[in-house]
Design a protein around this motif. Structure first.
Motif, mmCIF file in Angstrom:
data_model
loop_
_atom_site.group_PDB
_atom_site.id
_atom_site.type_symbol
_atom_site.label_atom_id
_atom_site.label_comp_id
_atom_site.label_asym_id
_atom_site.label_seq_id
_atom_site.Cartn_x
_atom_site.Cartn_y
_atom_site.Cartn_z
ATOM 1 N N ARG A 121 -9.886 100.335 20.965
ATOM 2 C CA ARG A 121 -9.359 100.927 19.732
ATOM 3 C C ARG A 121 -8.089 101.732 20.013
ATOM 4 O O ARG A 121 -7.148 101.711 19.219
ATOM 5 C CB ARG A 121 -10.416 101.800 19.048
ATOM 6 N N VAL A 122 -8.078 102.455 21.131
ATOM 7 C CA VAL A 122 -6.913 103.285 21.438
ATOM 8 C C VAL A 122 -5.694 102.394 21.713
ATOM 9 O O VAL A 122 -4.618 102.591 21.134
ATOM 10 C CB VAL A 122 -7.203 104.215 22.647
ATOM 11 N N VAL A 123 -5.871 101.379 22.557
ATOM 12 C CA VAL A 123 -4.734 100.507 22.879
ATOM 13 C C VAL A 123 -4.353 99.680 21.642
ATOM 14 O O VAL A 123 -3.171 99.527 21.322
ATOM 15 C CB VAL A 123 -5.055 99.615 24.100
ATOM 16 N N GLY A 124 -5.360 99.195 20.934
ATOM 17 C CA GLY A 124 -5.102 98.420 19.707
ATOM 18 C C GLY A 124 -4.346 99.233 18.668
ATOM 19 O O GLY A 124 -3.543 98.689 17.904
ATOM 20 N N SER A 125 -4.577 100.540 18.646
ATOM 21 C CA SER A 125 -3.910 101.384 17.638
ATOM 22 C C SER A 125 -2.391 101.450 17.877
ATOM 23 O O SER A 125 -1.639 101.829 16.995
ATOM 24 C CB SER A 125 -4.515 102.789 17.625
ATOM 25 N N ALA A 126 -1.958 101.078 19.091
ATOM 26 C CA ALA A 126 -0.512 101.022 19.374
ATOM 27 C C ALA A 126 0.067 99.667 18.938
ATOM 28 O O ALA A 126 1.236 99.400 19.153
ATOM 29 C CB ALA A 126 -0.267 101.242 20.861
ATOM 30 N N HIS A 127 -0.791 98.815 18.346
ATOM 31 C CA HIS A 127 -0.429 97.460 17.909
ATOM 32 C C HIS A 127 -0.080 96.548 19.083
ATOM 33 O O HIS A 127 0.744 95.635 18.952
ATOM 34 C CB HIS A 127 0.687 97.475 16.861
ATOM 35 N N SER A 128 -0.698 96.816 20.243
ATOM 36 C CA SER A 128 -0.591 95.881 21.367
ATOM 37 C C SER A 128 -1.312 94.595 20.976
ATOM 38 O O SER A 128 -2.182 94.607 20.094
ATOM 39 C CB SER A 128 -1.275 96.472 22.602
ATOM 40 N N ASP A 129 -0.999 93.502 21.665
ATOM 41 C CA ASP A 129 -1.679 92.244 21.326
ATOM 42 C C ASP A 129 -3.149 92.325 21.768
ATOM 43 O O ASP A 129 -3.507 93.156 22.606
ATOM 44 C CB ASP A 129 -0.961 91.067 21.996
ATOM 45 N N PRO A 130 -4.021 91.465 21.212
ATOM 46 C CA PRO A 130 -5.454 91.603 21.505
ATOM 47 C C PRO A 130 -5.820 91.333 22.960
ATOM 48 O O PRO A 130 -6.820 91.860 23.446
ATOM 49 C CB PRO A 130 -6.110 90.569 20.581
ATOM 50 N N TYR A 131 -5.045 90.512 23.671
ATOM 51 C CA TYR A 131 -5.370 90.239 25.079
ATOM 52 C C TYR A 131 -5.150 91.499 25.917
ATOM 53 O O TYR A 131 -5.987 91.866 26.741
ATOM 54 C CB TYR A 131 -4.508 89.084 25.623
ATOM 55 N N SER A 132 -4.021 92.166 25.664
ATOM 56 C CA SER A 132 -3.730 93.387 26.424
ATOM 57 C C SER A 132 -4.747 94.473 26.076
ATOM 58 O O SER A 132 -5.209 95.206 26.953
ATOM 59 C CB SER A 132 -2.318 93.885 26.120
ATOM 60 N N SER A 133 -5.097 94.577 24.794
ATOM 61 C CA SER A 133 -6.083 95.590 24.388
ATOM 62 C C SER A 133 -7.437 95.278 25.014
ATOM 63 O O SER A 133 -8.128 96.177 25.512
ATOM 64 C CB SER A 133 -6.227 95.621 22.861
ATOM 65 N N ALA A 134 -7.817 93.995 25.008
ATOM 66 C CA ALA A 134 -9.129 93.613 25.568
ATOM 67 C C ALA A 134 -9.150 93.802 27.087
ATOM 68 O O ALA A 134 -10.201 94.111 27.663
ATOM 69 C CB ALA A 134 -9.455 92.164 25.210
ATOM 70 N N ALA A 135 -7.993 93.644 27.735
ATOM 71 C CA ALA A 135 -7.941 93.871 29.191
ATOM 72 C C ALA A 135 -8.218 95.350 29.472
ATOM 73 O O ALA A 135 -8.911 95.693 30.447
ATOM 74 C CB ALA A 135 -6.584 93.461 29.749
ATOM 75 N N ALA A 136 -7.701 96.236 28.597
ATOM 76 C CA ALA A 136 -7.973 97.670 28.774
ATOM 77 C C ALA A 136 -9.468 97.948 28.596
ATOM 78 O O ALA A 136 -10.065 98.730 29.347
ATOM 79 C CB ALA A 136 -7.160 98.475 27.763
ATOM 80 N N GLU A 167 -11.205 95.713 12.610
ATOM 81 C CA GLU A 167 -11.528 96.772 11.638
ATOM 82 C C GLU A 167 -10.423 97.839 11.633
ATOM 83 O O GLU A 167 -9.976 98.297 10.586
ATOM 84 C CB GLU A 167 -12.874 97.395 12.013
ATOM 85 N N LEU A 168 -9.992 98.192 12.843
ATOM 86 C CA LEU A 168 -8.951 99.207 13.006
ATOM 87 C C LEU A 168 -7.646 98.769 12.336
ATOM 88 O O LEU A 168 -6.989 99.551 11.640
ATOM 89 C CB LEU A 168 -8.761 99.395 14.504
ATOM 90 N N LEU A 169 -7.283 97.480 12.514
ATOM 91 C CA LEU A 169 -6.040 96.989 11.905
ATOM 92 C C LEU A 169 -6.185 96.937 10.393
ATOM 93 O O LEU A 169 -5.257 97.291 9.656
ATOM 94 C CB LEU A 169 -5.677 95.606 12.459
ATOM 95 N N ASP A 170 -7.376 96.517 9.926
ATOM 96 C CA ASP A 170 -7.592 96.458 8.477
ATOM 97 C C ASP A 170 -7.582 97.855 7.854
ATOM 98 O O ASP A 170 -7.292 98.013 6.679
ATOM 99 C CB ASP A 170 -8.915 95.741 8.160
ATOM 100 N N GLN A 171 -7.953 98.857 8.653
ATOM 101 C CA GLN A 171 -7.945 100.240 8.135
ATOM 102 C C GLN A 171 -6.545 100.845 8.202
ATOM 103 O O GLN A 171 -6.362 102.000 7.828
ATOM 104 C CB GLN A 171 -8.888 101.116 8.975
ATOM 105 N N ASP A 172 -5.603 100.084 8.722
ATOM 106 C CA ASP A 172 -4.237 100.583 8.912
ATOM 107 C C ASP A 172 -4.279 101.927 9.658
ATOM 108 O O ASP A 172 -3.612 102.905 9.277
ATOM 109 C CB ASP A 172 -3.545 100.730 7.543
ATOM 110 N N ALA A 173 -5.081 101.957 10.724
ATOM 111 C CA ALA A 173 -5.307 103.211 11.458
ATOM 112 C C ALA A 173 -4.033 103.696 12.130
ATOM 113 O O ALA A 173 -3.201 102.900 12.563
ATOM 114 C CB ALA A 173 -6.393 102.980 12.513
ATOM 115 N N LYS A 174 -3.911 104.996 12.220
ATOM 116 C CA LYS A 174 -2.756 105.598 12.907
ATOM 117 C C LYS A 174 -2.873 105.364 14.409
ATOM 118 O O LYS A 174 -3.982 105.127 14.912
ATOM 119 C CB LYS A 174 -2.774 107.110 12.691
ATOM 120 N N ILE A 175 -1.778 105.487 15.116
ATOM 121 C CA ILE A 175 -1.836 105.381 16.577
ATOM 122 C C ILE A 175 -2.672 106.561 17.113
ATOM 123 O O ILE A 175 -2.539 107.686 16.621
ATOM 124 C CB ILE A 175 -0.406 105.366 17.183
ATOM 125 N N ALA A 176 -3.571 106.265 18.074
ATOM 126 C CA ALA A 176 -4.411 107.330 18.647
ATOM 127 C C ALA A 176 -3.517 108.243 19.475
ATOM 128 O O ALA A 176 -2.795 107.795 20.375
ATOM 129 C CB ALA A 176 -5.498 106.718 19.531
#
Ligand code: CMC
Length: 422
Positions: free
Chosen positions: A238-253, A393-402
């Motif tokens: 969620r933290v990495v995804g909140s920076a709008h990184s691609d899903p592979y990079s976020s999943a690697a984290a 879910e995080l992207l659909d919520q238009d969540a702010k960057i952590a």
């Protein structure tokens, strides 16, 4: 009495009221009235980081539900891919939806030849399979140029399918490589768990045929590990995804977080502990030494569960099904004795320490022939669906960057000292 909390700022005498909603109070209200005053909450122990409708967990009562469905019913009646669909879409699929979802995932099980030849084979022969997995998941982002199109629904769906489908292939490839065994290509006539077992264990036979009881056991273990609300790796996603990184990079984290022994490695610690105890007669002495502060009872206790972890109950039954096929893991008797002694001991009762998901899972994996290095990898395969459900879910919520705050406790202002004067 109102379901709210009144906060008074003693510096000004001003008071404001914050409603309690589902056991939470909004920090936005706080920052509106008290700008510049931050909560100091290391490890986010008392912070609800998001609103989520994926998993429900009541640690006091020992309850876990995915999208409202009890984990016990899903483990008994569903399959991992159906559960993945549920986590990602919020509803159980119809027959047509399920067959097209399974078809899509099956279609994407192959990995690019360059991932295998250039990446996987580039690792040192004794590389840890989880280290390989973390890197391979990150590397995938460079193979799919539409990975960055995270707000394009079709591109987003494509990456979700790819990641779920390729995890068993990457996991088995990492294992085969570490053993010096040739890579086994996916067999798309097989089900998801069956295919994974085939890619793990196939040698020269035209088609690897796993025992149906083991196939089902793997599927149930995948269901149980698919999601667990805001755990460490999901929070990383969620933290990495909140920076709008691609899903592979976020999943690697997220994978990297799971690599840590405090998260994905506890079942390995259980197997080590049981091996060290060595026999049932040594159990009382071992428990005594834990109570005296010498180490912990691995596979016991949980940050959230203060009751029997519902997944541990299911896993215990799976263990018996697996041992019917593989023969009993000799460590089982020690584990059962340990559980019996601990659950009747005041130290464990008063601290609400019960077996968690890891207490029996390692015994099952070991009996099935998986080396301990593969335990966190086995966890990562199904957790991918939970990570992706949270990311979506995080992207659909238009969540702010952590971006949390800190309390600075370092040096006061001082002048730079030239090196010759230090
Ligand atoms: N054995 C002995 N004592 C324990 C244990 C244990 N496994 N767990 C907690 N305690 C004691 C601890 O010493 C403390 O006692 P006291 O109040 O006298 O100081 C009290 O219980 C509270 O412990 P804590 O460390 O404050 O609890 P926590 O919520 O921070 O820790 C835990 C949770 C899972 C890290 C911990 O229970 C533990 O280390 N368990 C063993 C490792 C393990 O099984 N980890 C897997 C967790 S499940 C993974 C998942 O869900 O993904």
């Amino acid at each position: 009495m109102a379901d709210s909390i009144t906060i008074t700022d003693n510096r000004t005498g001003e008071s404001f009221e914050v409603p309690i909603v589902d056991g939470t109070v909004s920090a936005q209200q706080w920052s509106k009235h008290l700008p510049g005053i931050w909560f100091l909450d290391p490890a986010l122990v008392t912070t609800a980081m998001s609103e989520s409708s994926i998993s429900y967990l009541d640690g006091e009562a020992g309850i876990l539900r995915y999208r409202g469905y009890p984990i016990e019913q899903l483990a008994e009646k569903s399959t991992y891919l159906e559960v993945a669909y549920l986590l990602l879409n919020g509803e159980l699929p119809t027959e047509d939806q399920l067959s097209s979802w399974v078809g899509e995932v099956t279609h994407h099980t192959f990995i690019h030849e360059n991932v295998r030849k250039r990446f996987l084979e580039g690792f040192h022969y004794d590389a840890h399979p989880m280290g390989i997995l973390v890197s391979a998941v990150a590397a995938l982002s460079t193979f799919y140029l539409d990975a960055k199109e995270i707000f394009d629904p079709e591109a987003r769906h494509r990456q979700i399918v790819r990641l779920i489908a390729k995890m068993p292939t990457l996991a088995a490839a990492a294992y085969r490589f570490s053993q010096g065994m040739p890579f086994v290509y996916p067999d798309n006539a097989l089900s998801f768990p069956e295919n994974f077992l085939s890619m793990m264990w196939k040698i020269a036979e035209p088609r690897y045929e796993a025992d149906p009881r083991l196939i089902r056991a793997v599927d149930v273990l995948f269901i149980l590990h698919a999601d667990h609300e805001q755990n460490c790796s999901t929070t990383a996603m969620r933290v990495v995804g909140s920076a709008h990184s691609d899903p592979y990079s976020s999943a690697a984290a997220a994978c990297a977080a799971l690599y840590g022994p405090r998260h994905g490695g506890a079942n390995e610690a259980v197997v080590k502990m049981l091996t060290e105890i060595g026999s049932m007669e040594n159990v009382p002495d071992f428990v005594r030494s834990v109570k005296e502060g010498h180490g912990r009872l691995q596979g016991f206790g949980h940050r959230v569960y203060k009751n029997y972890d519902p997944r541990a109950k299911i896993i215990k039954n799976v263990a018996y099904d697996v041992f019917d096929v593989t023969g009993k893991n000799p460590l089982l008797d020690i584990a059962l004795k340990l559980e019996e002694v601990a659950l009747s001991d005041e130290y464990f009762i008063s601290r609400k320490l019960y077996p968690n998901v890891d207490f029996y899972s390692g015994l099952i994996y070991q009996a099935m022939g998986f080396p301990v290095d593969m335990f966190p990898v086995l966890f990562a395969i199904p957790r991918m669906s939970g990570w992706l459900a949270h990311w979506q879910e995080l992207l659909d919520q238009d969540a702010k960057i952590a971006r949390p705050r800190q309390r600075y406790v370092g040096a006061e202002l001082r002048d730079f000292v030239p090196i010759a004067d230090r």
